[in-house]
Design an enzyme around this catalytic site. Sequence first.
Site, PDB file in Angstrom:
ATOM      1  N   SER A   1      -6.493  50.824  16.117  1.00 22.32           N
ATOM      2  CA  SER A   1      -7.281  51.740  16.947  1.00 22.32           C
ATOM      3  C   SER A   1      -7.298  53.187  16.481  1.00 22.32           C
ATOM      4  O   SER A   1      -8.139  53.965  16.952  1.00 22.32           O
ATOM      5  CB  SER A   1      -6.795  51.673  18.395  1.00 22.32           C
ATOM      6  OG  SER A   1      -7.077  50.403  18.949  1.00 22.32           O
ATOM      7  N   THR A   2      -6.394  53.589  15.603  1.00 20.88           N
ATOM      8  CA  THR A   2      -6.504  54.960  15.081  1.00 20.88           C
ATOM      9  C   THR A   2      -7.800  55.124  14.294  1.00 20.88           C
ATOM     10  O   THR A   2      -8.304  56.237  14.150  1.00 20.88           O
ATOM     11  CB  THR A   2      -5.304  55.299  14.175  1.00 20.88           C
ATOM     12  OG1 THR A   2      -5.146  54.288  13.182  1.00 20.88           O
ATOM     13  CG2 THR A   2      -4.024  55.428  14.995  1.00 20.88           C
TER      14      THR A   2
END
Length: 553
Positions: free
Chosen positions: A102-103
Amino acid sequence: MRSDRNGVELPDAKVNYIPAIDGNNVKLTIDKNIQFYIESALEKVFDKYHPKSLTAIAADPKTMEILGMASFPNFNPNKYWETENQSDFLNNAVASQYEPGSTFKLVSLAATVQEGIFNPNELYQSGSIKVPGRTLHDYNISGWGQITYLEGLKRSSNVAFVKLGEKLGNPKFLDYIGKFGFGAKTGVDLPGEVSGIVNMHYPAEYATATYGQGLTATAIQQTAAYGAIANGGKLMWPHIVKEVYNPKTKEVVQSFEPKVIRQVVTEQTATKVGEYLEQVVSDKAIGTGKNAAIEGYRVAGKTGTANKVEPGGKGYAEGKWVISFIGYAPVEDPKILLTIIADEPDLGGDFHLGGEVAPPAFKEIVSQTLRYMGVPSSAQQMKSAEKETKEIMPDMTGQSLDQAKTTMNKYGVEVEGVGKGSKIVSQSPPPGTEIGAAQRIYVVMQEEGDISIPDMTGKSLREAMEVCSIIKVKCQSAGEGYVASQSLAGDGDARVLTLQLKPYSELLSSDNDGPGNVPASTGKSDKTKSSKGNDTSKTADTVKTADVKKATQ
C-alpha cells in the site's frame, strides 16, 4: 625491479621506487546523530519481531541527501570475517526489491489528483471488485459499505485504488509509475542497486499494481518517490556523498549538489497529496498510520502490508508479509523523510499487527530528529507567537514555591526551587530583568545551612552554570553538550562542582537508571557520582552557602 619467474629479485637488479600518494577523503551526507536514532530504533524492532531483514532510509526531501541508512541483520566491519551469513553484507536499502504493497498507493493517488480525477468526497462500494479474470478484495473482505475515497485512503482500501486506476486508465498509470522513478535505478552512489520490476500485461495485473502488488520496488526508489511529494513535486537524485576533499589542504576536489531528475506533479498537487496523507496519520479512529503520529507535529505518511510470493513464483505465501511505513514531517515544511521496511516480521499470523512494527519506529526516529534539528512543535510556535514581547521579572522574595509557580505560569515560564525552606530567599534572574517564555527561573528556598546540589543531568551548560551561581558554588565543566554526570571535590572555599558533558546522541544511549532531565524528553540519564563514589542521582553532595564563593562563569 627485475626478478625471476618465482618473484625472486635478480642480483644487481635496479629498483624503481614509486612512493605511495595519499588519497582524498570523502565527506558523507550522513548525520551521525540521525544514524544513531535509526540504528537504536531498528535494533528494538529487530529483537522484538525477528524479521528476515529490516531497512531504514532517512533523507532530506528537499535535497535527497541521505541523512541515515541502516540494514539489519548487520555486522561489525572491524571483524567482518566473523560474519557467517553472507546475506548480512547485503545493503537491503538498494539491493533488495519487494512488492511494496500500500505504500505504492502514493503513485495512484498523486496521478489521479494531478489529473483531476480524485474526489475525496465521492462514494464507492468497498469490500470487493471484479476485474477481467479475478475478483479483488479489501483486507476487510466484507468492506465498510459505501464510503468516500478519502476514507478509503485512510483505511487503505484496495478497492478504492483499483477504481481510481480504472478512471485513470492503464497507459497513464504506467506513465506515472515511470515518472516517479519505478522500474529504473535511481543512480544512488552506492554499489549493488537493482531497478525493480514493472512488467504488467493483463488488466488484473494493472489492477493489483494500483495497490502495490504484482510489481517490485526498492527502498531507495520509494524514498525518492515520497520525496517528490514532500518537496513540491520534484523527483530528485538520492545521494550519500557530499564532497571529496584533500586531507592535507582541506581543498574540496569534487562536490555533489542536489539534482532534480524531473517534475513529476505540480507543487499544488504535491501539497494536496501531502494533506491527504496527513489524514492517514492524524485520524486516530481509522487512520492506518495513527501509530506514527507525533504530538505537536504534522506528519504525512502511508502504511504498507504486502503479501510475499511463494518461492518459485507460485502464488502468495500464507502468513508472510512485507511491512512498511514511509512518511515525512513536518507537513508544512518537511525536514525529514523516513522509510522503514520489515521483511517477514513475526506477527503471530496476524497481519493486522503490522501497524505496530514500522509506524512506532518511525515515530521514535522522527520525533528525536525534529527535536535535534530544533524544529519547534505547534505548541512551541503558539507560545512563541503569544510571547513576542518581553516580560519584566517580578520580585518573588518571601513567596512560597507554589505561589511563585502560579505567578510565573501566566508568563509561560517554569520555576525550579533549590534548597529546603518554605519561603524564597533569592532568585535568578533578579527582579526587573526582562524574561522570555522559554526561560527557566531558579529560586533559593534556604537562607543558611547546607543546600543540596540538585541533580543537573540533562541540563545545558548555561542552565547548570546558572544553578551554580544562585547556590554560590564554584563550577567547572569537561566535554561538550549536556550534563551527563557531576562530582563535588575539595573542602571549604576550595570546593568545586565538576560537570561532565556529553553530546546529545551519547546522552541518549546512556544508562536509564535515573529520571534525569535529558533534552527532547528522552527520559534517559546517567547517574551522577560524587568524588567519594556516592550515588548522587537524586541529590549531589551538599555545600554550605557561607563557605563558598560565587560560581565562576
